[in-house]
Design a protein around this motif. Sequence first.
Motif, PDB file in Angstrom:
ATOM      1  N   ALA A  40       0.838  -1.207   0.000  1.00 35.41           N
ATOM      2  CA  ALA A  40       0.000   0.000   0.000  1.00 35.41           C
ATOM      3  C   ALA A  40       0.868   1.251   0.000  1.00 35.41           C
ATOM      4  CB  ALA A  40      -0.931  -0.006   1.211  1.00 35.41           C
ATOM      5  N   ALA A  41       1.921   1.247   0.796  1.00 36.65           N
ATOM      6  CA  ALA A  41       2.824   2.397   0.855  1.00 36.65           C
ATOM      7  C   ALA A  41       3.526   2.624  -0.472  1.00 36.65           C
ATOM      8  CB  ALA A  41       3.855   2.205   1.965  1.00 36.65           C
ATOM      9  N   ALA A  42       3.734   1.543  -1.231  1.00 40.09           N
ATOM     10  CA  ALA A  42       4.386   1.651  -2.544  1.00 40.09           C
ATOM     11  C   ALA A  42       3.421   2.079  -3.636  1.00 40.09           C
ATOM     12  CB  ALA A  42       5.033   0.314  -2.908  1.00 40.09           C
ATOM     13  N   GLY A  43       2.136   2.222  -3.285  1.00 44.27           N
ATOM     14  CA  GLY A  43       1.174   2.729  -4.259  1.00 44.27           C
ATOM     15  C   GLY A  43       0.211   1.698  -4.815  1.00 44.27           C
ATOM     16  N   ASP A  44       0.231   0.467  -4.312  1.00 47.51           N
ATOM     17  CA  ASP A  44      -0.689  -0.571  -4.775  1.00 47.51           C
ATOM     18  C   ASP A  44      -2.100  -0.215  -4.304  1.00 47.51           C
ATOM     19  OD1 ASP A  44      -2.358  -2.930  -4.751  1.00 47.51           O
ATOM     20  OD2 ASP A  44      -0.556  -4.148  -4.978  1.00 47.51           O
ATOM     21  N   LYS A  45      -2.977   0.060  -5.245  1.00 48.38           N
ATOM     22  CA  LYS A  45      -4.335   0.529  -4.921  1.00 48.38           C
ATOM     23  C   LYS A  45      -5.145  -0.546  -4.187  1.00 48.38           C
ATOM     24  CE  LYS A  45      -3.985   4.543  -6.951  1.00 48.38           C
ATOM     25  NZ  LYS A  45      -3.687   5.694  -6.187  1.00 48.38           N
ATOM     26  N   GLN A  46      -5.013  -1.809  -4.605  1.00 45.56           N
ATOM     27  CA  GLN A  46      -5.763  -2.875  -3.940  1.00 45.56           C
ATOM     28  C   GLN A  46      -5.286  -3.068  -2.503  1.00 45.56           C
ATOM     29  OE1 GLN A  46      -5.447  -6.259  -6.586  1.00 45.56           O
ATOM     30  NE2 GLN A  46      -7.505  -5.857  -7.391  1.00 45.56           N
ATOM     31  N   ALA A  47      -3.985  -3.032  -2.308  1.00 44.94           N
ATOM     32  CA  ALA A  47      -3.444  -3.159  -0.958  1.00 44.94           C
ATOM     33  C   ALA A  47      -3.889  -1.982  -0.100  1.00 44.94           C
ATOM     34  CB  ALA A  47      -1.918  -3.245  -1.008  1.00 44.94           C
ATOM     35  N   ALA A  49      -6.632  -0.288  -0.447  1.00 44.07           N
ATOM     36  CA  ALA A  49      -8.044  -0.502  -0.128  1.00 44.07           C
ATOM     37  C   ALA A  49      -8.206  -1.536   0.978  1.00 44.07           C
ATOM     38  CB  ALA A  49      -8.800  -0.941  -1.383  1.00 44.07           C
ATOM     39  N   GLN A  50      -7.410  -2.586   0.956  1.00 40.39           N
ATOM     40  CA  GLN A  50      -7.498  -3.615   1.992  1.00 40.39           C
ATOM     41  C   GLN A  50      -7.072  -3.077   3.349  1.00 40.39           C
ATOM     42  OE1 GLN A  50      -5.309  -7.075   0.798  1.00 40.39           O
ATOM     43  NE2 GLN A  50      -6.576  -7.436  -1.005  1.00 40.39           N
ATOM     44  N   VAL A  51      -5.965  -2.347   3.366  1.00 41.15           N
ATOM     45  CA  VAL A  51      -5.486  -1.789   4.628  1.00 41.15           C
ATOM     46  C   VAL A  51      -6.499  -0.775   5.162  1.00 41.15           C
ATOM     47  CG1 VAL A  51      -3.697  -0.361   5.706  1.00 41.15           C
ATOM     48  CG2 VAL A  51      -3.051  -2.190   4.147  1.00 41.15           C
ATOM     49  N   SER A  52      -7.005   0.078   4.285  1.00 39.52           N
ATOM     50  CA  SER A  52      -7.980   1.087   4.710  1.00 39.52           C
ATOM     51  C   SER A  52      -9.259   0.435   5.218  1.00 39.52           C
ATOM     52  CB  SER A  52      -8.294   2.049   3.562  1.00 39.52           C
ATOM     53  OG  SER A  52      -7.143   2.797   3.248  1.00 39.52           O
ATOM     54  N   GLY A  64      -8.400  -0.400  18.654  1.00 38.06           N
ATOM     55  CA  GLY A  64      -7.245   0.392  18.269  1.00 38.06           C
ATOM     56  C   GLY A  64      -6.584  -0.201  17.038  1.00 38.06           C
ATOM     57  N   LEU A  65      -5.875   0.626  16.328  1.00 38.39           N
ATOM     58  CA  LEU A  65      -5.139   0.135  15.167  1.00 38.39           C
ATOM     59  C   LEU A  65      -3.777  -0.380  15.600  1.00 38.39           C
ATOM     60  CD1 LEU A  65      -5.715   2.950  12.514  1.00 38.39           C
ATOM     61  CD2 LEU A  65      -6.839   0.741  12.654  1.00 38.39           C
ATOM     62  N   PRO A  66      -3.333  -1.474  15.023  1.00 40.09           N
ATOM     63  CA  PRO A  66      -1.944  -1.890  15.265  1.00 40.09           C
ATOM     64  C   PRO A  66      -1.016  -0.770  14.805  1.00 40.09           C
ATOM     65  CG  PRO A  66      -3.173  -3.596  14.092  1.00 40.09           C
ATOM     66  CD  PRO A  66      -4.042  -2.375  14.136  1.00 40.09           C
ATOM     67  N   ASP A  67       0.143  -0.650  15.440  1.00 39.15           N
ATOM     68  CA  ASP A  67       1.072   0.434  15.115  1.00 39.15           C
ATOM     69  C   ASP A  67       1.385   0.515  13.634  1.00 39.15           C
ATOM     70  OD1 ASP A  67       1.181   1.226  17.734  1.00 39.15           O
ATOM     71  OD2 ASP A  67       3.060   0.178  18.168  1.00 39.15           O
ATOM     72  N   THR A  68       1.593  -0.641  12.998  1.00 42.78           N
ATOM     73  CA  THR A  68       1.939  -0.627  11.575  1.00 42.78           C
ATOM     74  C   THR A  68       0.805  -0.044  10.746  1.00 42.78           C
ATOM     75  OG1 THR A  68       1.219  -2.930  11.466  1.00 42.78           O
ATOM     76  CG2 THR A  68       3.578  -2.531  11.636  1.00 42.78           C
ATOM     77  N   PHE A  69      -0.438  -0.370  11.091  1.00 43.32           N
ATOM     78  CA  PHE A  69      -1.588   0.174  10.375  1.00 43.32           C
ATOM     79  C   PHE A  69      -1.702   1.669  10.637  1.00 43.32           C
ATOM     80  CE2 PHE A  69      -2.757  -4.073   9.687  1.00 43.32           C
ATOM     81  CZ  PHE A  69      -3.865  -4.143   8.865  1.00 43.32           C
ATOM     82  N   ARG A  70      -1.563   2.047  11.910  1.00 48.80           N
ATOM     83  CA  ARG A  70      -1.734   3.454  12.290  1.00 48.80           C
ATOM     84  C   ARG A  70      -0.731   4.341  11.552  1.00 48.80           C
ATOM     85  NH1 ARG A  70      -2.621   2.908  17.290  1.00 48.80           N
ATOM     86  NH2 ARG A  70      -0.484   2.436  17.915  1.00 48.80           N
ATOM     87  N   GLU A  71       0.526   3.932  11.522  1.00 47.04           N
ATOM     88  CA  GLU A  71       1.549   4.736  10.851  1.00 47.04           C
ATOM     89  C   GLU A  71       1.265   4.878   9.363  1.00 47.04           C
ATOM     90  OE1 GLU A  71       5.164   2.708  11.857  1.00 47.04           O
ATOM     91  OE2 GLU A  71       4.895   3.119  13.998  1.00 47.04           O
ATOM     92  N   LEU A  76      -0.847   7.956   4.710  1.00 46.27           N
ATOM     93  CA  LEU A  76      -1.727   7.993   3.532  1.00 46.27           C
ATOM     94  C   LEU A  76      -2.716   9.145   3.627  1.00 46.27           C
ATOM     95  CD1 LEU A  76      -2.455   4.187   3.007  1.00 46.27           C
ATOM     96  CD2 LEU A  76      -0.984   5.657   1.621  1.00 46.27           C
ATOM     97  N   TRP A  77      -3.282   9.363   4.812  1.00 45.11           N
ATOM     98  CA  TRP A  77      -4.233  10.465   4.982  1.00 45.11           C
ATOM     99  C   TRP A  77      -3.544  11.803   4.786  1.00 45.11           C
ATOM    100  CZ3 TRP A  77      -6.398   7.895   9.979  1.00 45.11           C
ATOM    101  CH2 TRP A  77      -7.267   6.874   9.633  1.00 45.11           C
ATOM    102  N   ARG A  78      -2.328  11.917   5.281  1.00 50.13           N
ATOM    103  CA  ARG A  78      -1.587  13.175   5.072  1.00 50.13           C
ATOM    104  C   ARG A  78      -1.326  13.410   3.591  1.00 50.13           C
ATOM    105  NH1 ARG A  78       2.179  12.607  10.126  1.00 50.13           N
ATOM    106  NH2 ARG A  78       0.999  13.891  11.565  1.00 50.13           N
ATOM    107  N   ALA A  79      -0.996  12.351   2.867  1.00 47.84           N
ATOM    108  CA  ALA A  79      -0.716  12.487   1.434  1.00 47.84           C
ATOM    109  C   ALA A  79      -1.965  12.903   0.667  1.00 47.84           C
ATOM    110  CB  ALA A  79      -0.171  11.173   0.877  1.00 47.84           C
TER     111      ALA A  79
END
Length: 154
Positions: A40-47, A49-52, A64-71, A76-79
């Motif tokens: 998802a961080a690399a720009g994969d739209k499907q990933a 969508a899954q993470v979101s 709560g969100l796991p740290d990896t998800f939260r970061e 992504l929201w900032r971008a």
Amino acid sequence: MDALEKARRSGLLEPDGPTVATVGGRLIDHEKAVDLIAAAAAGDKQADAQVSATAIWLLERGRGLPDTFRELEISLWRARGPKPRGNRARNLQYCMAISMLQEHGFSPTRNRAAHGDAEATESGCSILSKALAGMGRRVSEQALEKIWEKSPNR
């Protein structure tokens, strides 16, 4: 099929290895989550969508969100959000001053050939440039003209 169902089918919510959090009684597979988040961080739209979808699903249930998800979600929201404009407020003030001078009969700009000519008629930009210089801020008449020309609120 929604993104959360895809995440379930991918094994993200049916772990084989170490887990990072629980979702509705199921554990999130840490390695699969990290791989999905990296995609998802690399720009994969499907990933993305899954993470979101997984993050939304967790948040809707008061989890709560796991740290990896939260970061990732924060980045992504900032971008996706509006980009900060460092000079927007300053430029708005300049345009307001030029507009006020215009209301008092001065043209906002003047013929570029008249720049530096002591005999030339003053403009809003030339007056503001001199006033700012008097306060210790050097902003050229040309710079103020560019700001004025780009302003949507002229």
